[in-house]
Write a protein that holds these residues in place. Structure first.
Motif, mmCIF file in Angstrom:
data_model
loop_
_atom_site.group_PDB
_atom_site.id
_atom_site.type_symbol
_atom_site.label_atom_id
_atom_site.label_comp_id
_atom_site.label_asym_id
_atom_site.label_seq_id
_atom_site.Cartn_x
_atom_site.Cartn_y
_atom_site.Cartn_z
ATOM 1 N N PRO A 195 0.881 -1.405 0.066
ATOM 2 C CA PRO A 195 0.166 -0.357 -0.169
ATOM 3 C C PRO A 195 0.171 1.120 0.065
ATOM 4 C CG PRO A 195 -0.493 -0.915 2.469
ATOM 5 C CD PRO A 195 0.920 -1.510 1.230
ATOM 6 N N PHE A 196 1.760 1.203 0.903
ATOM 7 C CA PHE A 196 2.918 2.892 1.064
ATOM 8 C C PHE A 196 3.316 2.723 -0.671
ATOM 9 C CE2 PHE A 196 4.213 6.012 2.736
ATOM 10 C CZ PHE A 196 5.829 6.187 3.549
ATOM 11 N N LEU A 197 4.141 1.597 -2.170
ATOM 12 C CA LEU A 197 4.232 1.667 -2.680
ATOM 13 C C LEU A 197 3.582 3.199 -4.037
ATOM 14 C CD1 LEU A 197 6.718 0.596 -5.004
ATOM 15 C CD2 LEU A 197 4.349 -0.727 -6.236
ATOM 16 N N PRO A 198 2.663 3.019 -4.047
ATOM 17 C CA PRO A 198 2.949 4.743 -5.048
ATOM 18 C C PRO A 198 2.661 6.216 -3.967
ATOM 19 C CG PRO A 198 0.413 2.992 -4.459
ATOM 20 C CD PRO A 198 1.299 2.773 -3.732
ATOM 21 N N LEU A 199 2.731 6.417 -2.992
ATOM 22 C CA LEU A 199 4.026 7.062 -1.625
ATOM 23 C C LEU A 199 4.843 7.643 -2.441
ATOM 24 C CD1 LEU A 199 1.814 6.713 1.339
ATOM 25 C CD2 LEU A 199 1.432 8.535 -0.666
ATOM 26 N N ILE A 200 5.569 6.290 -2.526
ATOM 27 C CA ILE A 200 6.975 6.300 -2.516
ATOM 28 C C ILE A 200 7.090 6.661 -4.328
ATOM 29 C CG2 ILE A 200 8.867 4.384 -3.509
ATOM 30 C CD1 ILE A 200 8.200 2.327 -0.747
ATOM 31 N N MET A 201 6.349 6.248 -5.036
ATOM 32 C CA MET A 201 6.797 6.674 -6.357
ATOM 33 C C MET A 201 6.215 8.372 -6.875
ATOM 34 S SD MET A 201 5.053 3.381 -8.107
ATOM 35 C CE MET A 201 4.652 3.975 -9.743
ATOM 36 N N VAL A 202 5.194 8.803 -5.983
ATOM 37 C CA VAL A 202 5.751 10.164 -6.283
ATOM 38 C C VAL A 202 6.345 10.810 -5.281
ATOM 39 C CG1 VAL A 202 3.587 12.005 -4.570
ATOM 40 C CG2 VAL A 202 2.721 9.407 -5.888
ATOM 41 N N SER A 203 6.645 10.034 -3.996
ATOM 42 C CA SER A 203 8.102 10.426 -3.537
ATOM 43 C C SER A 203 9.470 11.232 -4.060
ATOM 44 C CB SER A 203 8.412 10.149 -1.694
ATOM 45 O OG SER A 203 7.253 10.845 -1.348
ATOM 46 N N LEU A 204 10.237 9.589 -4.732
ATOM 47 C CA LEU A 204 10.708 9.847 -5.840
ATOM 48 C C LEU A 204 10.605 10.189 -6.700
ATOM 49 C CD1 LEU A 204 13.231 8.073 -5.813
ATOM 50 C CD2 LEU A 204 12.366 6.223 -6.789
ATOM 51 N N TYR A 205 9.453 10.507 -7.087
ATOM 52 C CA TYR A 205 9.100 10.866 -9.241
ATOM 53 C C TYR A 205 9.127 13.155 -8.443
ATOM 54 C CZ TYR A 205 7.952 12.116 -13.477
ATOM 55 O OH TYR A 205 8.286 12.276 -15.296
ATOM 56 N N CYS A 206 9.118 13.100 -7.311
ATOM 57 C CA CYS A 206 9.014 14.541 -6.953
ATOM 58 C C CYS A 206 9.997 14.764 -6.847
ATOM 59 C CB CYS A 206 7.416 14.449 -5.969
ATOM 60 S SG CYS A 206 5.968 15.146 -6.855
ATOM 61 N N GLY A 207 10.647 13.641 -6.410
ATOM 62 C CA GLY A 207 12.975 14.331 -5.444
ATOM 63 C C GLY A 207 12.841 14.588 -6.979
ATOM 64 N N VAL A 208 12.945 13.883 -7.813
ATOM 65 C CA VAL A 208 14.091 14.471 -9.091
ATOM 66 C C VAL A 208 13.609 15.570 -9.644
ATOM 67 C CG1 VAL A 208 14.242 13.695 -11.596
ATOM 68 C CG2 VAL A 208 13.791 12.162 -9.847
#
Length: 518
Positions: free
Chosen positions: A489-502
């Protein structure tokens, strides 16, 4: 919008603020978060208990952890509250959902406190520090007042960032106008309202010391240093001396600086530490596949929990002092510029860069802290075409990184429409502004205009990156469920944080390059 701006600055500002207020009123029935419960409790706490018990009371999990000026601010907001709903100031706070009058009152306090943001923005709009003659474009004011990130965080999720950002912008206005003493005192008041702005303090100190105190003779410079110190000390004394008298200073500072919360917030802010954490997990996975006995800790990061754990399997553990040193190191080019050549016209950029450094490398950073640099940068987004391109990408990334905060289904169309409306406003406003420059304004402007027409304002790299946000959102909202079901369930949050982190790393590097060049 152009017609409103053409009439008079005051009328244009009133129109922009009224439009933003209408949107805020429409957002009143939206969900209330834990931050709503926090401020609901602080309102009752500061009204029902004497000041000597504000930082020792532990009857609720929502203990007061903001500096004293914000506590005084909550006490002020509580004064008329019993006239609306007596339960607003009851302790313990009722477990029942708040009445509509209760909800409306608290929502209106946020909208009312935004008047300080309006005042500061209008003052900054009135005189452009770059020329001292022309005004900043009206669109700059609209970009601040209509920020979708600010609307989402303050008027849906519930906080008072507009009021706090108003203090910051008011301080920056004074510094731009050369009124350094007033700027320093207002910034001290901001620190006594929310201590997370401490990350900008090194820039303030270096700039004010060099611009206000130095180069004016020993006696006069020393006198100004004493005057500035006395003004700042008076502000801090007004905030903290009562609690020193009550013997609460240790408890107060424990509340303000709870380093036991861990490196990252439960929802990872899109900063440098996202990449550090994921690199550690990738290395741990690869080393285990190669036969190394690597112990992977329980997933405190991927489980969305907050705590002072040591979740790194391979890379060194990060400590608060490490993050502090990294922030200062990242900020050092800005500090050297402020020391060697303090220029009022660059102060907004320098302070924005300092808060960006704090966001990128700080300890336990909340995703909402991106407001601390996106709001000031909105005011200078139209100084050049490159500034506009940078802000266009940054503001979209910052707003999208906050999407997981509004997680209920009924708020989904709201956050999407706020972001799309703002993006359209920027696209049309920036394109029109730079394409409409007159030939008399120089070859550089003409080149910028041709670039706007040829490349449709932003280049293909930025456009492709922003399209990736659409792909991330489609995965989070649609495909993740069909592929994994209820797993990860936390994978979408990781993806958002990682992509926005770029995008955030790009913004930090872009600001750094600008400071080095200028």
């Amino acid at each position: 919008m152009a017609a409103a701006a053409a009439t008079s600055p005051a009328r244009a500002a009133a129109w922009a603020f009224a439009a933003a207020t209408c949107v805020k009123l429409l957002l009143v029935p939206t969900y209330h978060s834990t931050d709503f419960d926090v401020h609901r409790y602080w309102l009752a706490l500061t009204h029902a208990l004497p000041a000597r018990r504000w930082y020792t009371d532990a009857s609720s999990q929502w203990t007061l952890d903001y500096p004293p000026f914000f506590a005084y601010f909550s006490r002020l907001l509580a004064l008329p509250a019993p006239l609306v709903d007596a339960s607003l100031v009851f302790l313990p706070v009722p477990d029942a959902p708040p009445s509509f009058a209760y909800l409306l009152y608290l929502r209106l306090t946020v909208a009312f406190s935004d008047l300080l943001l309006l005042l500061a923005s209008v003052l900054l709009l009135a005189t452009d520090a770059l020329t001292r003659r022309r005004r900043r474009p009206f669109l700059s004011l609209a970009l601040v007042l209509w920020s979708p990130a600010l609307l989402a965080v303050d008027h849906v999720h519930f906080q008072y960032n507009g009021f706090l950002m108003g203090l910051l912008l008011l301080s920056l206005h004074f510094l731009e106008q050369g009124r350094d003493l007033a700027g320093g005192v207002v910034f001290a008041a901001l620190l006594c309202s929310k201590h997370l702005f401490l990350v900008a303090a090194p820039v303030y100190f270096v700039y004010i010391f060099r611009h206000y105190c130095c180069g004016r003779g020993v006696v006069r410079g020393l006198g100004r240093l004493v005057l500035m110190g006395a003004g700042v000390a008076a502000v801090f004394a007004a905030a903290f001396v009562p609690f020193l008298y009550y013997g609460q200073m240790q408890q107060l500072f424990n509340r303000l600086f709870p380093f036991g919360r861990g490196l990252c917030h439960a929802y990872w802010a899109p900063n440098f530490w996202v990449f550090y954490i994921l690199l550690d997990k990738i290395l741990a996975f690869l080393l285990r596949r190669l036969g190394f006995n690597i112990q992977i800790p329980e997933a405190s990061f991927t489980g969305g929990l907050v705590g002072n754990s040591s979740p790194f399997a391979v890379l060194p553990k990060v400590t608060p002092i490490t993050t502090f040193l990294l922030v200062i190191l990242a900020m050092s080019p800005c500090l050297m510029k402020a020391f060697s050549k303090p220029q009022p016209r660059h102060i907004i950029r320098w302070v924005s860069y300092a808060t960006t450094c704090g966001f990128m490398f700080g300890w336990h950073v909340h995703e909402k802290a991106s407001l601390h640099f996106t709001i000031p940068l909105a005011l200078i987004a139209m100084d050049s075409l490159e500034d506009a391109k940078h802000y266009f990408v940054l503001s979209i990334v910052s707003c999208y990184s906050l999407f997981p905060l509004l997680f209920e289904n009924q708020e989904y169309p709201i956050k999407v429409m706020l972001l799309l409306t703002y993006a359209t406003l920027m696209w049309v406003g920036f394109s029109s502004h730079f394409a409409a420059k007159s030939p008399q304004e120089g070859k550089k402007v003409n080149e910028s205009s041709s670039v706007v027409r040829k490349n449709s304002f932003i280049g293909w790299i930025s456009f492709s990156y922003l399209l990736g946000i659409v792909a991330i959102e489609l995965w989070s909202q649609v495909f993740h469920h069909y592929v994994f079901g209820s797993r990860f369930p936390f994978l979408p949050l990781i993806m958002v944080s990682l992509y926005c982190g770029v995008g955030m790393m790009y913004s930090w590097m872009w600001q750094l390059a600008w400071i080095v060049r200028h």
